[in-house]
Design a protein around this motif. Structure first.
Motif, PDB file in Angstrom:
ATOM      1  N   GLU A 249       0.829  -1.207   0.000  1.00  0.00           N
ATOM      2  CA  GLU A 249       0.000   0.000   0.000  1.00  0.00           C
ATOM      3  C   GLU A 249       0.860   1.253   0.000  1.00  0.00           C
ATOM      4  O   GLU A 249       0.526   2.249  -0.670  1.00  0.00           O
ATOM      5  N   ARG A 250       1.951   1.208   0.740  1.00  0.00           N
ATOM      6  CA  ARG A 250       2.845   2.378   0.721  1.00  0.00           C
ATOM      7  C   ARG A 250       3.428   2.581  -0.673  1.00  0.00           C
ATOM      8  O   ARG A 250       3.524   3.722  -1.177  1.00  0.00           O
ATOM      9  N   LYS A 251       3.809   1.475  -1.300  1.00  0.00           N
ATOM     10  CA  LYS A 251       4.347   1.566  -2.650  1.00  0.00           C
ATOM     11  C   LYS A 251       3.279   2.079  -3.619  1.00  0.00           C
ATOM     12  O   LYS A 251       3.547   2.964  -4.460  1.00  0.00           O
ATOM     13  N   GLN A 252       2.077   1.535  -3.523  1.00  0.00           N
ATOM     14  CA  GLN A 252       0.990   1.937  -4.408  1.00  0.00           C
ATOM     15  C   GLN A 252       0.656   3.415  -4.236  1.00  0.00           C
ATOM     16  O   GLN A 252       0.468   4.164  -5.225  1.00  0.00           O
ATOM     17  N   ASP A 253       0.585   3.862  -2.996  1.00  0.00           N
ATOM     18  CA  ASP A 253       0.262   5.263  -2.738  1.00  0.00           C
ATOM     19  C   ASP A 253       1.331   6.188  -3.315  1.00  0.00           C
ATOM     20  O   ASP A 253       1.013   7.233  -3.927  1.00  0.00           O
ATOM     21  N   ALA A 254       2.571   5.791  -3.119  1.00  0.00           N
ATOM     22  CA  ALA A 254       3.656   6.634  -3.637  1.00  0.00           C
ATOM     23  C   ALA A 254       3.640   6.681  -5.158  1.00  0.00           C
ATOM     24  O   ALA A 254       3.793   7.758  -5.763  1.00  0.00           O
ATOM     25  N   VAL A 255       3.442   5.508  -5.795  1.00  0.00           N
ATOM     26  CA  VAL A 255       3.442   5.471  -7.253  1.00  0.00           C
ATOM     27  C   VAL A 255       2.263   6.259  -7.808  1.00  0.00           C
ATOM     28  O   VAL A 255       2.396   7.044  -8.762  1.00  0.00           O
ATOM     29  N   ARG A 256       1.076   6.079  -7.218  1.00  0.00           N
ATOM     30  CA  ARG A 256      -0.095   6.797  -7.732  1.00  0.00           C
ATOM     31  C   ARG A 256       0.064   8.319  -7.603  1.00  0.00           C
ATOM     32  O   ARG A 256      -0.259   9.077  -8.517  1.00  0.00           O
TER      33      ARG A 256
END
Length: 493
Positions: free
Chosen positions: A57-64
Motif C-alpha cells: 500500500e505504501r508503494k501503491q500510494d507513492a506510485v499513484r
C-alpha cells in the motif's frame, strides 16, 4: 482366613519412559508445544500478511501520487492529437521523475513507451478496460516470469473533464517490496525455534509444578497399598484443586487408618477370645472326655436309654474336643505362632501311615511311587491328607483315589485326592476353604468342625504351597496339595 499381602513384584515402574512421555506429563508437553506452534504459525501468517499489505500500500500510494503529478504536469504541454514523436516525448518526460518506472502512453491505435525494450504485455486487457470504462485511475498487480509488478493506468482528461482519448500506464517493479516482506517472513521463521525451545522449557516447568503433587499422591497411594497407612502428602499452598485433592487424601487416609486400627483391634480381641476360650475349655473337656470314655465302656451294662445317652455324650464330647483343637490350631495361624518342624521324609510312606492310622487303607486307592523324599513337617502333612481324604469319604463317593506325583521339572510335588461323587456346585467352589462354610444352608451340623479345609490350606501355605479344588470331567471333586519340592541331601525322586 487370613490372606498374605505385600508389594507386588511385577508392578510396573512408574518412571518407565513410556509412562513418562505417554502419561500426563507427555500430554501437557505436547499440548503446550501444539499451542505454541499454532500460535506462532498464526502470528507469523498475520504478521506477514499485514507487513506485505503495508509495504504494498505504501508503494501503491507513492506510485499513484507521483504518477498523477507527473501526468498532470506533462499533459499541460501535450498537443492532442499527438504524433508518435510527441507521444514518446510525453511518456519519457513522465518516466524521468519516477525512477525505474516504465511509462506507456496510448492514444487510440498509437502507442509509445519510455523504454522501447519494455514488455508491454504487463498491461492487461482488464486494466485497459477498467481505465477506459470508468475514466479514472486504476491499478493492478501482475507477475511476469516470476517477478511482481504494479501497473497503474489513468486517462488524461481536458479541463472540462472530457476524456481526451489518451491513456497513460506506469509499470513499476515490486521486487524490492517482495524482498522486504520475504525478509520479514524469514526473520519471524528464524525466531520460531527459540520460541519452541522456550515453550518446551516452560511446559516442562509447568508440568513439574503441576505433577509434583500428583506424583506424591501416587507414592502415598502405593505406600497405602503396601500397608503403610500412616503415609500422608504435603498440602500445596493455595486453594486450588490440587491442594483440595491433597487435603481430601489426607482426611481419607486418616479415616482409613482409624478404621483399620479399630478393625485390627477388634480382630485381635476376637482371636484372643477364641484362643482363651479354647484354652479354658481344654481342662474341663479333658475331664469330660475321661468320664465319657468310662461311660462309653460301661454302656453295655446300662439300661437302653442310659446306654444311648452315654454313647451320645461320648460322641459329642469327642466332637467338641476336636472343635476346640481346631480352634486352637486356627488361632496359632492367625497369630503367626504356627511353625514348621521339618524333617526329610518319604512322602509315600507318610501318606500310607495317615491312611492306616485312620483305618482307611481298604477304602482308598493309592498311586504312591516310592523314592519321593522331601523336607516337610510330617505332622502337618498328615493333617492335610487326613482332612482331604476324610472330606472325600464323607461328602463324595468311593472309590477315593490318592495320587502322589512330582512335576516334570522336579520343582513341585503334588498329592491329589479325588472321589467319584456328584462334585461341587459352581457357587460352592469359591468358598470351599472358608471357615465354617456349609454348602447346604439347611445342614446345621456336620461330623467335622467346619475348619478342616481351612486348616489344610494354612498348613500348605506354611510349606510355601497351596491347595487347589476342581470338579473332575467324568464326575467327582479333586483336591490337589501342591508344594515346592525341598529335597534333603541325597534325596531322590
Amino acid at each position: 482366613m487370613r490372606r498374605g499381602s505385600g508389594p507386588r513384584k511385577d508392578a510396573p515402574n512408574p518412571r518407565a519412559p513410556w509412562k513418562v512421555w505417554g502419561g500426563l506429563r507427555g500430554r501437557l508437553l505436547i499440548g503446550f508445544v501444539l499451542v505454541a506452534v499454532v500460535s506462532a504459525v498464526t502470528a507469523t501468517g498475520l504478521a506477514y500478511r499485514e507487513s506485505r499489505n503495508a509495504v504494498l500500500e505504501r508503494k501503491q500510494d507513492a506510485v499513484r501520487t507521483d504518477f498523477r503529478n507527473r501526468v498532470d504536469q506533462a499533459a499541460a504541454d501535450l498537443a492532442v492529437p499527438p504524433d508518435e514523436v510527441s507521444l514518446t516525448r510525453f511518456a519519457t518526460g513522465i518516466a524521468d521523475g519516477l525512477g525505474d518506472t516504465v511509462v506507456v502512453a496510448e492514444y487510440r491505435t498509437l502507442r509509445a513507451s519510455s523504454d522501447a525494450s519494455a514488455d508491454r504485455t504487463r498491461i492487461s486487457r482488464a486494466l485497459r478496460d477498467a481505465v477506459r470504462t470508468h475514466n479514472r485511475m486504476s491499478l493492478q498487480r501482475v507477475d511476469r516470469h516470476g517477478s511482481p509488478y504494479l501497473v497503474v493506468g489513468t486517462p488524461v482528461t481536458f479541463d472540462s473533464g472530457t476524456p481526451s482519448g489518451l491513456d497513460v500506464y506506469a509499470i513499476s517493479s515490486l521486487r524490492a517490496e517482495q524482498d522486504d516482506t520475504a525478509g520479514i517472513l524469514d526473520a519471524v521463521r528464524d525466531g520460531l525455534l527459540p520460541v519452541l525451545l522456550l515453550t518446551v522449557a516452560l511446559a516442562l516447568l509447568a508440568a513439574r509444578t503441576v505433577l509434583r503433587p500428583v506424583r506424591e499422591l501416587g507414592r502415598a497411594t502405593r505406600r497405602h497399598a503396601a500397608g503403610d497407612l500412616t503415609s500422608r502428602v504435603t498440602v500445596p499452598k493455595g486453594r486450588d484443586e490440587l491442594a483440595d485433592l491433597a487435603r481430601d487424601f489426607n482426611h481419607t487416609a486418616e479415616a482409613l487408618e482409624t478404621s483399620v486400627a479399630e478393625l485390627r483391634e477388634q480382630e485381635a480381641k476376637a482371636r484372643r477370645f477364641v484362643a482363651d476360650v479354647s484354652h479354658e475349655l481344654r481342662t474341663p473337656l479333658a475331664a469330660m472326655t475321661m468320664v465319657a470314655t468310662v461311660l462309653d465302656e460301661d454302656a453295655d451294662r446300662l439300661p437302653p436309654d442310659a446306654a444311648h445317652a452315654a454313647r451320645t455324650v461320648s460322641a459329642e464330647t469327642a466332637r467338641l474336643s476336636r472343635l476346640v483343637d481346631d480352634l486352637m490350631e486356627m488361632s496359632r495361624f492367625d497369630s503367626g505362632a504356627a511353625r514348621l518342624n521339618v524333617g526329610e521324609v518319604d512322602l509315600a510312606g507318610t501318606v500310607r501311615n495317615t491312611l492306616a492310622l485312620r483305618g482307611w487303607t481298604e477304602r482308598v486307592r493309592v498311586e504312591l511311587p516310592d523314592g519321593i523324599r522331601a523336607v516337610v513337617d510330617p505332622r502337618r502333612i498328615d493333617v492335610v491328607v487326613a482332612n482331604l481324604v476324610g472330606n472325600a469319604l464323607r461328602h463324595g463317593a468311593e472309590p477315593v483315589t490318592v495320587t502322589l506325583a512330582a512335576s516334570p521339572g522336579g520343582d513341585w510335588v503334588t498329592v491329589e485326592v479325588a472321589d467319584r461323587g456328584p462334585g461341587l456346585a459352581p457357587d460352592v467352589l469359591p468358598h470351599v476353604f472358608d471357615r465354617f462354610y456349609k454348602a447346604d444352608s439347611a445342614r446345621t451340623r456336620s461330623e467335622g468342625s467346619g475348619l478342616g479345609t481351612a486348616i489344610g490350606l494354612e498348613n500348605a501355605r506354611l510349606h510355601g504351597g497351596t491347595i487347589e479344588v476342581a470338579n473332575r470331567p467324568d464326575g467327582g471333586a479333586v483336591f490337589t496339595l501342591r508344594m515346592p519340592w525341598r529335597r534333603g541331601e541325597g534325596a531322590g525322586g
